[in-house]
Design a protein around this motif. Structure first.
Motif, mmCIF file in Angstrom:
data_model
loop_
_atom_site.group_PDB
_atom_site.id
_atom_site.type_symbol
_atom_site.label_atom_id
_atom_site.label_comp_id
_atom_site.label_asym_id
_atom_site.label_seq_id
_atom_site.Cartn_x
_atom_site.Cartn_y
_atom_site.Cartn_z
ATOM 1 N N UNK A 174 0.816 -1.215 0.000
ATOM 2 C CA UNK A 174 0.000 0.000 0.000
ATOM 3 C C UNK A 174 0.847 1.262 0.000
ATOM 4 N N UNK A 175 0.337 2.292 -0.637
ATOM 5 C CA UNK A 175 1.033 3.572 -0.672
ATOM 6 C C UNK A 175 2.274 3.577 -1.533
ATOM 7 N N UNK A 176 2.398 2.579 -2.417
ATOM 8 C CA UNK A 176 3.564 2.518 -3.291
ATOM 9 C C UNK A 176 4.793 1.914 -2.661
ATOM 10 N N UNK A 177 4.653 1.343 -1.462
ATOM 11 C CA UNK A 177 5.810 0.731 -0.782
ATOM 12 C C UNK A 177 6.436 -0.352 -1.655
ATOM 13 N N UNK A 178 7.752 -0.305 -1.773
ATOM 14 C CA UNK A 178 8.515 -1.341 -2.472
ATOM 15 C C UNK A 178 9.525 -1.948 -1.501
#
Length: 210
Positions: A174-178
Motif C-alpha cells: 500500500x502507498x507505493x511501498x517497495x
C-alpha cells in the motif's frame, strides 16, 4: 528486478504479528540478535523467545524508511524466507546493499530518521554516518527491528553476492511501498553456504515450497 504484489508483504505482516503475540508472554532475555542460536534461531523452540529481537518485532517502519529514502537495500535471512512462504518465525531483519559510497548517505539517512543505533560486529557503538555503513557488516537496532546490514564485501563462500543483488525481487504494498528481497533460489544458496543447522533446515523448507 521481478515484482510481486501484496502476498509476500502480507505473509510478513502476519508473521511479525504472531511473533509479537508470542513475545507478549515472555520476559526480556537480555540477548540480542547476535546471540541467536545456530540451531533454533532467534525465536527458539515453539513457545519460547530466544532473543529480545522478537519483543515488539515489526520490520515495516524500517522497510518504509528505506523506501522513503530511495535505498536499494535487499532483505535477506529469515524475513526473506517468510516472504517466500517459510513458516518459521524470526525476530531479525537482515539487509544487503551494494556498499557503494555514493549510496551510503541515503542509507544513513534512513537509519537516522528512526534514531537507529549502529555497532560493529563486536558490539562497539558506531556513529550513524555513511562511512560507518561501508564496513562489510554492521549491526543495527531500530524501533521494531534489529539485525545485520551487509555489503558484498562480507565473505559468503563461493557466492557472487553482487549477482545475487541484481537478481533480487520486489514486493509492492500500500502507498507505493517497495520492498526488495533476495530470490528464493539465491536464498537457498546463501543458506547452504552458511551451513548452520538452522540454515540447512530452512533451505530444505524452501526447496519443499518450490
Amino acid at each position: 528486478m521481478n515484482g510481486m504484489i501484496g502476498e509476500p508483504l502480507e505473509r510478513l505482516r502476519a508473521a511479525a504479528r504472531r511473533t509479537r503475540e508470542l513475545a507478549l508472554k515472555r520476559v526480556s532475555t537480555g540477548l540480542g540478535h547476535e546471540n541467536a542460536d545456530d540451531d533454533v534461531g532467534t525465536i527458539g523452540t515453539i513457545g519460547t523467545i530466544g532473543t529480545d529481537g522478537a519483543l515488539g518485532f515489526d520490520p515495516f517502519p524500517l522497510l518504509e524508511a528505506l523506501h522513503r529514502h530511495d535505498v536499494r537495500a535487499v532483505v535477506i535471512g529469515q524475513v526473506a524466507g517468510i516472504m517466500h512462504g517459510s513458516a518459521e518465525l524470526t525476530g531479525d531483519l537482515d539487509l544487503l546493499w551494494d556498499g557503494e559510497p555514493v549510496h551510503a548517505p541515503a542509507l544513513a539517512a534512513a537509519f537516522i530518521s528512526l534514531d537507529a543505533r549502529l555497532t560493529d560486529e563486536t558490539g562497539v557503538p558506531l556513529a550513524t554516518r555513511p562511512e560507518a555503513l561501508l564496513r562489510p557488516k554492521v549491526q543495527f537496532t531500530a524501533p521494531g527491528a534489529s539485525g545485520d546490514c551487509c555489503t558484498p564485501d562480507l565473505p559468503w563462500g563461493d557466492l557472487n553476492v553482487r549477482e545475487i543483488l541484481g537478481r533480487a525481487v520486489t514486493a509492492y504494498g500500500p502507498g507505493g511501498l517497495e520492498v526488495h528481497y533476495v530470490s528464493r533460489e539465491d536464498l537457498i544458496r546463501m543458506r547452504r553456504a552458511l551451513g548452520r543447522p538452522k540454515d540447512l533446515r530452512r533451505a530444505d523448507e524452501l526447496d519443499r515450497l518450490a
